[in-house]
Scaffold this motif. Structure first.
Motif, PDB file in Angstrom:
ATOM      1  N   ALA A   4      16.383  40.837 -16.404  1.00  0.00           N
ATOM      2  CA  ALA A   4      15.149  40.796 -17.195  1.00  0.00           C
ATOM      3  C   ALA A   4      15.135  41.933 -18.216  1.00  0.00           C
ATOM      4  CB  ALA A   4      13.933  40.894 -16.275  1.00  0.00           C
ATOM      5  N   ARG A   5      15.526  43.122 -17.778  1.00  0.00           N
ATOM      6  CA  ARG A   5      15.583  44.261 -18.711  1.00  0.00           C
ATOM      7  C   ARG A   5      16.619  44.015 -19.792  1.00  0.00           C
ATOM      8  NH1 ARG A   5      16.216  49.231 -14.921  1.00  0.00           N
ATOM      9  NH2 ARG A   5      18.213  49.080 -15.924  1.00  0.00           N
ATOM     10  N   LYS A  10      18.097  42.853 -25.383  1.00  0.00           N
ATOM     11  CA  LYS A  10      18.825  42.053 -26.369  1.00  0.00           C
ATOM     12  C   LYS A  10      17.873  41.336 -27.328  1.00  0.00           C
ATOM     13  CE  LYS A  10      22.948  41.394 -23.598  1.00  0.00           C
ATOM     14  NZ  LYS A  10      23.726  40.467 -22.773  1.00  0.00           N
ATOM     15  N   THR A  11      16.751  40.849 -26.790  1.00  0.00           N
ATOM     16  CA  THR A  11      15.787  40.128 -27.618  1.00  0.00           C
ATOM     17  C   THR A  11      15.166  41.045 -28.664  1.00  0.00           C
ATOM     18  OG1 THR A  11      15.280  38.653 -25.782  1.00  0.00           O
ATOM     19  CG2 THR A  11      13.691  38.721 -27.580  1.00  0.00           C
ATOM     20  N   TRP A  20       9.764  46.522 -25.168  1.00  0.00           N
ATOM     21  CA  TRP A  20       9.966  45.333 -24.341  1.00  0.00           C
ATOM     22  C   TRP A  20       8.671  44.770 -23.780  1.00  0.00           C
ATOM     23  CZ3 TRP A  20      13.876  48.143 -20.689  1.00  0.00           C
ATOM     24  CH2 TRP A  20      14.994  48.574 -21.421  1.00  0.00           C
ATOM     25  N   LEU A  21       7.544  45.417 -24.022  1.00  0.00           N
ATOM     26  CA  LEU A  21       6.280  45.045 -23.381  1.00  0.00           C
ATOM     27  C   LEU A  21       5.955  43.559 -23.479  1.00  0.00           C
ATOM     28  CD1 LEU A  21       4.046  48.095 -24.308  1.00  0.00           C
ATOM     29  CD2 LEU A  21       4.923  47.491 -22.046  1.00  0.00           C
ATOM     30  N   ASP A  22       6.219  42.938 -24.589  1.00  0.00           N
ATOM     31  CA  ASP A  22       5.875  41.528 -24.783  1.00  0.00           C
ATOM     32  C   ASP A  22       7.001  40.574 -24.397  1.00  0.00           C
ATOM     33  OD1 ASP A  22       3.358  42.195 -25.760  1.00  0.00           O
ATOM     34  OD2 ASP A  22       4.132  42.455 -27.808  1.00  0.00           O
ATOM     35  N   TYR A  23       8.062  41.077 -23.792  1.00  0.00           N
ATOM     36  CA  TYR A  23       9.230  40.241 -23.499  1.00  0.00           C
ATOM     37  C   TYR A  23       9.599  40.229 -22.021  1.00  0.00           C
ATOM     38  CZ  TYR A  23       9.552  40.397 -28.516  1.00  0.00           C
ATOM     39  OH  TYR A  23       9.260  40.280 -29.840  1.00  0.00           O
ATOM     40  N   GLY A  24       8.596  40.256 -21.177  1.00  0.00           N
ATOM     41  CA  GLY A  24       8.825  40.237 -19.734  1.00  0.00           C
ATOM     42  C   GLY A  24       9.193  38.858 -19.239  1.00  0.00           C
ATOM     43  N   PRO A  25       9.754  38.785 -18.037  1.00  0.00           N
ATOM     44  CA  PRO A  25      10.124  37.482 -17.464  1.00  0.00           C
ATOM     45  C   PRO A  25       8.873  36.696 -17.067  1.00  0.00           C
ATOM     46  CG  PRO A  25      10.498  39.230 -15.866  1.00  0.00           C
ATOM     47  CD  PRO A  25      10.097  39.897 -17.146  1.00  0.00           C
ATOM     48  N   TYR A  32       2.497  43.980 -14.076  1.00  0.00           N
ATOM     49  CA  TYR A  32       3.621  44.608 -13.367  1.00  0.00           C
ATOM     50  C   TYR A  32       4.733  44.975 -14.354  1.00  0.00           C
ATOM     51  CZ  TYR A  32       1.697  43.068  -8.861  1.00  0.00           C
ATOM     52  OH  TYR A  32       0.909  42.882  -7.750  1.00  0.00           O
ATOM     53  N   TRP A  33       5.047  44.024 -15.250  1.00  0.00           N
ATOM     54  CA  TRP A  33       6.097  44.266 -16.245  1.00  0.00           C
ATOM     55  C   TRP A  33       5.741  45.471 -17.113  1.00  0.00           C
ATOM     56  CZ3 TRP A  33      10.974  43.408 -17.217  1.00  0.00           C
ATOM     57  CH2 TRP A  33      11.472  43.602 -18.501  1.00  0.00           C
ATOM     58  N   GLU A  34       4.483  45.530 -17.553  1.00  0.00           N
ATOM     59  CA  GLU A  34       4.054  46.639 -18.394  1.00  0.00           C
ATOM     60  C   GLU A  34       4.155  47.973 -17.657  1.00  0.00           C
ATOM     61  OE1 GLU A  34       0.167  45.612 -19.792  1.00  0.00           O
ATOM     62  OE2 GLU A  34       0.943  44.142 -21.223  1.00  0.00           O
ATOM     63  N   SER A  35       3.784  47.977 -16.372  1.00  0.00           N
ATOM     64  CA  SER A  35       3.886  49.228 -15.610  1.00  0.00           C
ATOM     65  C   SER A  35       5.353  49.635 -15.435  1.00  0.00           C
ATOM     66  CB  SER A  35       3.189  49.115 -14.253  1.00  0.00           C
ATOM     67  OG  SER A  35       3.867  48.226 -13.404  1.00  0.00           O
ATOM     68  N   LEU A  36       6.230  48.651 -15.275  1.00  0.00           N
ATOM     69  CA  LEU A  36       7.659  48.967 -15.176  1.00  0.00           C
ATOM     70  C   LEU A  36       8.185  49.519 -16.497  1.00  0.00           C
ATOM     71  CD1 LEU A  36       8.967  45.927 -13.113  1.00  0.00           C
ATOM     72  CD2 LEU A  36       9.006  48.324 -12.420  1.00  0.00           C
TER      73      LEU A  36
END
Length: 120
Positions: A4-5, A10-11, A20-25, A32-36
């Motif tokens: 995912a990272r 790459k994106t 990457w905030l808007d490109y989570g799985p 959760y993605w944003e906190s990561l």
């Protein structure tokens, strides 16, 4: 999570986790993605990441768990050096499927697989 990272990196074309905030799985909640992403962007995490990268590249054979398993090519080269000739497939298979210090295969299925391969 690595995939995912990697996909987000790459994106976006950026190594900055905040990009990457808007490109989570899709399978992970957005919060959760944003906190990561916030965590990955912190100094301590970045420092630990750099140290781990250096350690994995310096001690490839010692860090099997963190850097993946040792390849057939590496085992083949080591066996070639030990035996002073090219190893047979049987020797290479045993090296890659037996537990260190014992004669036991890692899993019963692999032991059965070996019997099928070498039955001829």
């Amino acid at each position: 999570m690595y995939e995912a990272r990697d996909k987000a990196m790459k994106t976006t074309g950026s190594r900055d986790p905040m990009a990457w905030l808007d490109y989570g799985p899709v399978w992970l909640r957005r919060d959760y993605w944003e906190s990561l992403c916030h965590r990955w962007a912190t100094g301590p995490w970045q420092e630990r990441s750099q140290v781990a990268k250096r350690n994995r590249s310096t001690h490839q054979e010692k860090n099997v768990h963190t850097s993946g398993s040792v390849s057939y090519a590496t085992h083949s080269q080591k066996l070639h050096h030990e035996l002073e000739r090219a190893p047979t497939f049987c020797k290479l298979f045993d090296r890659t499927h037996k537990q260190k210090g014992t004669n036991d295969y890692h899993y019963k299925k692999k032991r059965d697989y070996r019997r099928i391969i070498f039955r001829r």
